[in-house]
Design a protein around this motif. Sequence first.
Motif, PDB file in Angstrom:
ATOM      1  N   SER A  58       0.780  -1.113   0.378  1.00  0.00           N
ATOM      2  CA  SER A  58       0.272   0.339  -0.242  1.00  0.00           C
ATOM      3  C   SER A  58       1.309   1.527   0.278  1.00  0.00           C
ATOM      4  O   SER A  58       0.516   2.460  -0.982  1.00  0.00           O
ATOM      5  N   ASN A  59       2.205   0.958   1.194  1.00  0.00           N
ATOM      6  CA  ASN A  59       2.651   2.641   0.759  1.00  0.00           C
ATOM      7  C   ASN A  59       3.453   2.448  -0.490  1.00  0.00           C
ATOM      8  O   ASN A  59       3.962   3.985  -1.223  1.00  0.00           O
ATOM      9  N   VAL A  60       4.284   1.115  -1.132  1.00  0.00           N
ATOM     10  CA  VAL A  60       5.081   1.467  -1.964  1.00  0.00           C
ATOM     11  C   VAL A  60       3.907   2.219  -2.871  1.00  0.00           C
ATOM     12  O   VAL A  60       4.828   2.714  -4.226  1.00  0.00           O
ATOM     13  N   LEU A  61       3.051   1.371  -3.025  1.00  0.00           N
ATOM     14  CA  LEU A  61       2.244   1.601  -4.438  1.00  0.00           C
ATOM     15  C   LEU A  61       1.539   3.390  -4.570  1.00  0.00           C
ATOM     16  O   LEU A  61       0.395   3.081  -5.495  1.00  0.00           O
ATOM     17  N   ARG A  62       1.134   3.272  -3.406  1.00  0.00           N
ATOM     18  CA  ARG A  62       0.088   4.414  -2.673  1.00  0.00           C
ATOM     19  C   ARG A  62      -1.273   4.027  -2.569  1.00  0.00           C
ATOM     20  O   ARG A  62      -1.873   5.437  -3.351  1.00  0.00           O
ATOM     21  N   ILE A  63      -1.653   3.672  -2.999  1.00  0.00           N
ATOM     22  CA  ILE A  63      -3.218   3.004  -3.194  1.00  0.00           C
ATOM     23  C   ILE A  63      -3.417   2.289  -1.358  1.00  0.00           C
ATOM     24  O   ILE A  63      -2.475   1.824  -0.552  1.00  0.00           O
ATOM     25  N   PRO A  64      -4.848   2.038  -1.329  1.00  0.00           N
ATOM     26  CA  PRO A  64      -5.421   2.398  -0.053  1.00  0.00           C
ATOM     27  C   PRO A  64      -5.531  -0.007   0.189  1.00  0.00           C
ATOM     28  O   PRO A  64      -5.251   0.005  -0.596  1.00  0.00           O
ATOM     29  N   ILE A  65      -4.875   0.462   1.446  1.00  0.00           N
ATOM     30  CA  ILE A  65      -5.192  -1.096   1.380  1.00  0.00           C
ATOM     31  C   ILE A  65      -5.665  -1.955   1.355  1.00  0.00           C
ATOM     32  O   ILE A  65      -5.768  -3.412   0.818  1.00  0.00           O
ATOM     33  N   GLY A  66      -7.033  -1.566   1.875  1.00  0.00           N
ATOM     34  CA  GLY A  66      -8.163  -2.566   0.562  1.00  0.00           C
ATOM     35  C   GLY A  66      -8.355  -2.757  -0.575  1.00  0.00           C
ATOM     36  O   GLY A  66      -8.657  -3.669  -1.064  1.00  0.00           O
ATOM     37  N   THR A  67      -7.544  -1.821  -1.764  1.00  0.00           N
ATOM     38  CA  THR A  67      -7.487  -1.969  -2.705  1.00  0.00           C
ATOM     39  C   THR A  67      -6.453  -3.228  -2.978  1.00  0.00           C
ATOM     40  O   THR A  67      -6.428  -3.231  -4.177  1.00  0.00           O
ATOM     41  N   VAL A  68      -5.476  -2.964  -2.302  1.00  0.00           N
ATOM     42  CA  VAL A  68      -4.569  -3.965  -2.628  1.00  0.00           C
ATOM     43  C   VAL A  68      -4.968  -5.347  -2.748  1.00  0.00           C
ATOM     44  O   VAL A  68      -4.891  -6.254  -3.480  1.00  0.00           O
ATOM     45  N   ASN A  69      -5.895  -5.330  -1.087  1.00  0.00           N
ATOM     46  CA  ASN A  69      -6.681  -6.737  -1.385  1.00  0.00           C
ATOM     47  C   ASN A  69      -7.125  -7.503  -1.985  1.00  0.00           C
ATOM     48  O   ASN A  69      -7.599  -8.090  -2.623  1.00  0.00           O
ATOM     49  N   SER A  70      -7.727  -6.077  -2.773  1.00  0.00           N
ATOM     50  CA  SER A  70      -9.175  -6.383  -3.669  1.00  0.00           C
ATOM     51  C   SER A  70      -8.031  -6.641  -5.568  1.00  0.00           C
ATOM     52  O   SER A  70      -8.455  -8.153  -6.012  1.00  0.00           O
ATOM     53  N   ARG A  71      -7.322  -6.358  -5.512  1.00  0.00           N
ATOM     54  CA  ARG A  71      -6.372  -6.339  -6.414  1.00  0.00           C
ATOM     55  C   ARG A  71      -5.346  -7.966  -6.387  1.00  0.00           C
ATOM     56  O   ARG A  71      -5.105  -9.145  -7.252  1.00  0.00           O
ATOM     57  N   LEU A  72      -5.105  -8.049  -4.949  1.00  0.00           N
ATOM     58  CA  LEU A  72      -4.366  -9.383  -4.795  1.00  0.00           C
ATOM     59  C   LEU A  72      -5.300 -10.531  -5.036  1.00  0.00           C
ATOM     60  O   LEU A  72      -4.941 -11.423  -5.562  1.00  0.00           O
ATOM     61  N   SER A  73      -6.497 -10.075  -4.595  1.00  0.00           N
ATOM     62  CA  SER A  73      -7.755 -11.360  -4.546  1.00  0.00           C
ATOM     63  C   SER A  73      -8.042 -11.327  -6.491  1.00  0.00           C
ATOM     64  O   SER A  73      -8.892 -12.761  -6.773  1.00  0.00           O
ATOM     65  N   ARG A  74      -8.337 -10.872  -6.656  1.00  0.00           N
ATOM     66  CA  ARG A  74      -8.661 -10.546  -8.522  1.00  0.00           C
ATOM     67  C   ARG A  74      -7.559 -10.838  -8.909  1.00  0.00           C
ATOM     68  O   ARG A  74      -7.533 -12.044 -10.501  1.00  0.00           O
ATOM     69  N   ALA A  75      -6.441 -11.043  -8.577  1.00  0.00           N
ATOM     70  CA  ALA A  75      -4.913 -11.680  -9.028  1.00  0.00           C
ATOM     71  C   ALA A  75      -4.798 -13.200  -9.445  1.00  0.00           C
ATOM     72  O   ALA A  75      -4.759 -13.721  -9.899  1.00  0.00           O
ATOM     73  N   ARG A  76      -5.649 -13.565  -8.071  1.00  0.00           N
ATOM     74  CA  ARG A  76      -5.620 -14.867  -7.943  1.00  0.00           C
ATOM     75  C   ARG A  76      -6.935 -15.731  -8.671  1.00  0.00           C
ATOM     76  O   ARG A  76      -6.280 -17.060  -9.405  1.00  0.00           O
ATOM     77  N   GLU A  77      -7.925 -14.861  -8.546  1.00  0.00           N
ATOM     78  CA  GLU A  77      -8.608 -15.348  -9.896  1.00  0.00           C
ATOM     79  C   GLU A  77      -8.231 -15.459 -11.219  1.00  0.00           C
ATOM     80  O   GLU A  77      -8.727 -16.524 -12.319  1.00  0.00           O
ATOM     81  N   LYS A  78      -7.549 -14.661 -11.608  1.00  0.00           N
ATOM     82  CA  LYS A  78      -7.508 -14.458 -12.507  1.00  0.00           C
ATOM     83  C   LYS A  78      -6.145 -15.627 -13.271  1.00  0.00           C
ATOM     84  O   LYS A  78      -6.185 -16.185 -14.066  1.00  0.00           O
ATOM     85  N   LEU A  79      -5.508 -15.682 -12.489  1.00  0.00           N
ATOM     86  CA  LEU A  79      -4.484 -16.931 -12.514  1.00  0.00           C
ATOM     87  C   LEU A  79      -4.922 -18.313 -12.323  1.00  0.00           C
ATOM     88  O   LEU A  79      -4.088 -19.092 -13.483  1.00  0.00           O
ATOM     89  N   LYS A  80      -5.618 -18.116 -12.075  1.00  0.00           N
ATOM     90  CA  LYS A  80      -6.471 -19.440 -11.651  1.00  0.00           C
ATOM     91  C   LYS A  80      -6.927 -20.197 -12.949  1.00  0.00           C
ATOM     92  O   LYS A  80      -6.834 -21.343 -13.515  1.00  0.00           O
ATOM     93  N   THR A  81      -7.774 -19.333 -13.306  1.00  0.00           N
ATOM     94  CA  THR A  81      -8.561 -19.097 -14.532  1.00  0.00           C
ATOM     95  C   THR A  81      -7.646 -19.519 -15.918  1.00  0.00           C
ATOM     96  O   THR A  81      -7.059 -20.390 -16.923  1.00  0.00           O
ATOM     97  N   LEU A  82      -6.237 -18.721 -15.880  1.00  0.00           N
ATOM     98  CA  LEU A  82      -5.458 -19.274 -16.891  1.00  0.00           C
ATOM     99  C   LEU A  82      -4.389 -20.254 -16.901  1.00  0.00           C
ATOM    100  O   LEU A  82      -4.063 -20.651 -17.931  1.00  0.00           O
ATOM    101  N   LEU A  83      -3.820 -20.885 -15.353  1.00  0.00           N
ATOM    102  CA  LEU A  83      -3.226 -21.860 -15.122  1.00  0.00           C
ATOM    103  C   LEU A  83      -4.681 -23.571 -15.757  1.00  0.00           C
ATOM    104  O   LEU A  83      -3.899 -24.487 -15.973  1.00  0.00           O
ATOM    105  N   THR A  84      -5.982 -22.656 -15.086  1.00  0.00           N
ATOM    106  CA  THR A  84      -6.454 -24.126 -15.730  1.00  0.00           C
ATOM    107  C   THR A  84      -6.976 -24.572 -17.157  1.00  0.00           C
ATOM    108  O   THR A  84      -7.364 -25.637 -17.436  1.00  0.00           O
ATOM    109  N   GLU A  85      -6.511 -22.976 -18.118  1.00  0.00           N
ATOM    110  CA  GLU A  85      -6.716 -23.652 -18.686  1.00  0.00           C
ATOM    111  C   GLU A  85      -6.240 -23.981 -20.077  1.00  0.00           C
ATOM    112  O   GLU A  85      -4.917 -24.483 -19.891  1.00  0.00           O
TER     113      GLU A  85
END
Length: 158
Positions: free
Chosen positions: A131-158
């Motif tokens: 959050s400090n490095v990217l200057r974004i709220p903690i909630g935004t970091v959490n949601s981006r990580l969650s969405r990234a996990r979902e996208k990676l799961k989709t990409l890796l199962t294809e």
Amino acid sequence: MTNSYDLFCRLIRENRSSLFRVAKGILKNDADAEDAVSEATVKAYISFGKLRKIESFRSWIMKILVNESYTLLRKKPPTQPLADDIPDNGALTVSTVESIALWNAIELLSDEFRTVTVLFYYEDLSIREISNVLRIPIGTVNSRLSRAREKLKTLLTE
């Protein structure tokens, strides 16, 4: 002054591979990543005297590196990197193939998801540090990580 110089050099050596990995995660190219690390190192050295706590050095230089990487990304047209993660001896193990597949999937993520993924999983930065490095709220970091996990799961199962 030499004391400060020696300390700075030691800290850079300790973080060199992490810096390169983060830059490559953003820039997707070894040469550009090396340029970003070099530029970030110079900027950090110039401002090293302004750093309040040495314990904050890692997140401080990561912030400088991320900013420098995005600056380079905006200036350069995209390039297609060669597969340079394959071992020289040609022997591919299951873990090597999985690591390459995972990294390739991470590189397919958009910048915002790729950056938080690399900082969290490869560099072990906390949510607060990201959050400090990217200057974004903690909630935004959490949601981006969650969405990234979902996208990676989709990409890796294809």
